[in-house]
Write an enzyme that holds these catalytic residues in place. Structure first.
Site, mmCIF file in Angstrom:
data_model
loop_
_atom_site.group_PDB
_atom_site.id
_atom_site.type_symbol
_atom_site.label_atom_id
_atom_site.label_comp_id
_atom_site.label_asym_id
_atom_site.label_seq_id
_atom_site.Cartn_x
_atom_site.Cartn_y
_atom_site.Cartn_z
ATOM 1 N NE ARG A 121 14.294 -64.045 -39.010
ATOM 2 C CZ ARG A 121 15.405 -64.269 -38.297
ATOM 3 N NH1 ARG A 121 16.553 -63.700 -38.639
ATOM 4 N NH2 ARG A 121 15.354 -65.056 -37.247
ATOM 5 C CB SER A 190 7.546 -71.063 -39.580
ATOM 6 O OG SER A 190 7.950 -69.790 -39.922
ATOM 7 C CE LYS A 226 14.038 -69.223 -36.561
ATOM 8 N NZ LYS A 226 13.470 -68.413 -35.493
HETATM 9 C C1 LIG Z 1 10.140 -68.022 -45.694
HETATM 10 C C2 LIG Z 1 10.385 -68.129 -44.228
HETATM 11 N N1 LIG Z 1 10.307 -69.330 -43.646
HETATM 12 C C3 LIG Z 1 10.539 -69.465 -42.323
HETATM 13 C C4 LIG Z 1 10.836 -68.355 -41.559
HETATM 14 C C5 LIG Z 1 11.041 -68.458 -40.075
HETATM 15 O O1 LIG Z 1 10.003 -67.742 -39.437
HETATM 16 P P1 LIG Z 1 9.759 -67.850 -37.851
HETATM 17 O O2 LIG Z 1 9.579 -69.282 -37.521
HETATM 18 O O3 LIG Z 1 8.683 -66.914 -37.505
HETATM 19 O O4 LIG Z 1 11.098 -67.346 -37.244
HETATM 20 P P2 LIG Z 1 11.646 -65.877 -37.357
HETATM 21 O O5 LIG Z 1 12.085 -65.614 -38.759
HETATM 22 O O6 LIG Z 1 10.552 -64.923 -36.967
HETATM 23 O O7 LIG Z 1 12.791 -65.856 -36.396
HETATM 24 C C6 LIG Z 1 10.887 -67.100 -42.202
HETATM 25 N N2 LIG Z 1 11.162 -65.968 -41.514
HETATM 26 N N3 LIG Z 1 10.651 -67.014 -43.528
HETATM 27 C C1 LIG Z 2 14.753 -67.323 -41.026
HETATM 28 C C2 LIG Z 2 15.132 -68.729 -40.821
HETATM 29 N N1 LIG Z 2 14.186 -69.645 -40.477
HETATM 30 C C3 LIG Z 2 14.668 -70.867 -40.323
HETATM 31 S S1 LIG Z 2 16.318 -70.905 -40.572
HETATM 32 C C4 LIG Z 2 16.378 -69.257 -40.928
HETATM 33 C C5 LIG Z 2 17.633 -68.537 -41.269
HETATM 34 C C6 LIG Z 2 17.975 -68.607 -42.718
HETATM 35 O O1 LIG Z 2 19.185 -67.942 -42.948
HETATM 36 P P1 LIG Z 2 20.317 -68.555 -43.872
HETATM 37 O O2 LIG Z 2 19.748 -68.629 -45.246
HETATM 38 O O3 LIG Z 2 21.460 -67.576 -43.791
HETATM 39 O O4 LIG Z 2 20.681 -69.896 -43.300
#
Ligand SMILES: Cc1ncc(COP(=O)(O)OP(=O)(O)O)c(N)n1
Ligand SMILES: Cc1ncsc1CCOP(=O)(O)O
Length: 308
Positions: A121, A190, A226
């Site tokens: 990411r 997601s 995030k």
């Molecule tokens: C395994 C997993 N689940 C949820 C997310 C979140 O993805 P998204 O909604 O596209 O948000 P961003 O990560 O792009 O900011 C994820 N990355 N991985």
């Molecule tokens: C990528 C993402 N999507 C929803 S919450 C999140 C952040 C997860 O990071 P953490 O495990 O440090 O809370």
């Protein structure tokens, strides 16, 4: 009611009757007749064999997202273990100020043998920089025999021969993603609310079924990683989404760590957890992954023996 079930109901002048197998009687007839549906139903049971046969016939390979009206059907069987999924987040590691690179931290986590998938990411770097990092991280994952997925960027995922892609609700829609990706990729999406689940289901029609391997659901808890993640949905919100997308596996994401991983599996009924800070921010990423994996297993035990 989903488009597909409307169509089926209309064709036959009746509402499809869903059976224990999740197939309507109309679909069971189709299975018997060696139709499109039969091929794709078989595909979910015999992934590799069916892939080979599809390739030989020069066909694309897909499984309906909601093969039985409004149900989501996993692309491959739930035997694909994604129970501990590491999101390798570039911004998080640079803000940590760690002397170790993202690749080194990931390698340490992978040394546990407990991490089942890694997603890169990178929301901020230039394309060139992300491309170079993706190549290195992909090599680290390949050495550990763990699938490497890209977040958002289909172009980069294709460029580095990734094993899969994760897309959010604002990214390239799944119906386009699946036109472009290799048949054997792991595809995740997601969903943080029931309306986002509905949006996913509506994108899949009888004519253009969508394939999906898992849903990433969150934020389940508060997260600093995030900032645009929205309000936490909690364990109850997670459980509702698990129910809405069953039998598709759901990964709980957002604020998941050693103190709540077990609950996500036992009460939230998630198939696994996805995390950034709990592993990459740990003093010892290998130990953190081992401890999380143990909690996942305890969560599974609690489902079977609630008093345990
Ligand atoms: C395994 C997993 N689940 C949820 C997310 C979140 O993805 P998204 O909604 O596209 O948000 P961003 O990560 O792009 O900011 C994820 N990355 N991985
Ligand atoms: C990528 C993402 N999507 C929803 S919450 C999140 C952040 C997860 O990071 P953490 O495990 O440090 O809370």
């Amino acid at each position: 009611m989903g488009t597909q079930s409307c169509l089926l109901g209309h064709c036959c002048g009746t509402t499809p009757a869903f059976t224990a197998t999740g197939l309507s009687f109309i679909q069971r007839r189709a299975v018997g007749s060696g139709s499109w549906f039969a091929r794709h139903r078989a595909a979910s049971l015999d992934l590799h064999g069916e892939q080979r046969r599809c390739r030989r016939r020069g066909e694309r390979y897909a499984v309906p997202l909601h093969a039985a009206g409004d149900r989501l059907t996993p692309f491959r069987s739930t035997r694909t273990d994604l129970s501990l999924y590491l999101i390798a987040d570039v911004a998080y590691v640079s803000q940590l100020g760690s002397r170790q690179s993202l690749e080194e931290l990931t390698e340490r986590a992978l040394a546990s043998g407990c991490v089942r998938a890694v997603q890169l990411r990178d929301k901020r770097s230039s394309l060139r920089k992300t491309l170079e990092l993706a190549k290195r991280l992909r090599a680290v994952c390949a050495a550990a025999g763990v699938p490497f997925l890209m977040n958002d960027r289909l172009d980069l995922a294709l460029a580095v021969d990734a094993d899969g892609l994760h897309v959010g609700q604002e990214d390239m829609p799944l119906e386009y993603v699946q036109k472009l990706v290799p048949a054997d990729w792991i595809i995740g999406a997601s969903a943080g609310s029931l309306s986002e689940v509905t949006a996913l289901k509506q994108a899949s029609t009888a004519e253009r079924p969508i394939r999906l391997d898992y849903i990433g659901c969150g934020p389940v808890f508060g997260t600093q990683t995030k900032l645009d993640a929205g309000a936490p949905i909690g364990i109850r919100g997670l459980a509702h989404i698990v129910e809405a997308v069953a039998p598709l596996p759901v990964l709980a994401v957002g604020g998941i760590g050693i103190s709540n991983a077990r609950q996500c599996i036992s009460q939230g009924k998630a198939a696994g957890i996805a995390c950034i800070s709990a592993i990459l921010g740990a003093e010892d990423p290998r130990r953190a992954a081992e401890d999380l994996d143990a909690e996942i297993r305890r969560g599974r035990d609690l489902r079977v023996h609630p008093g345990f």
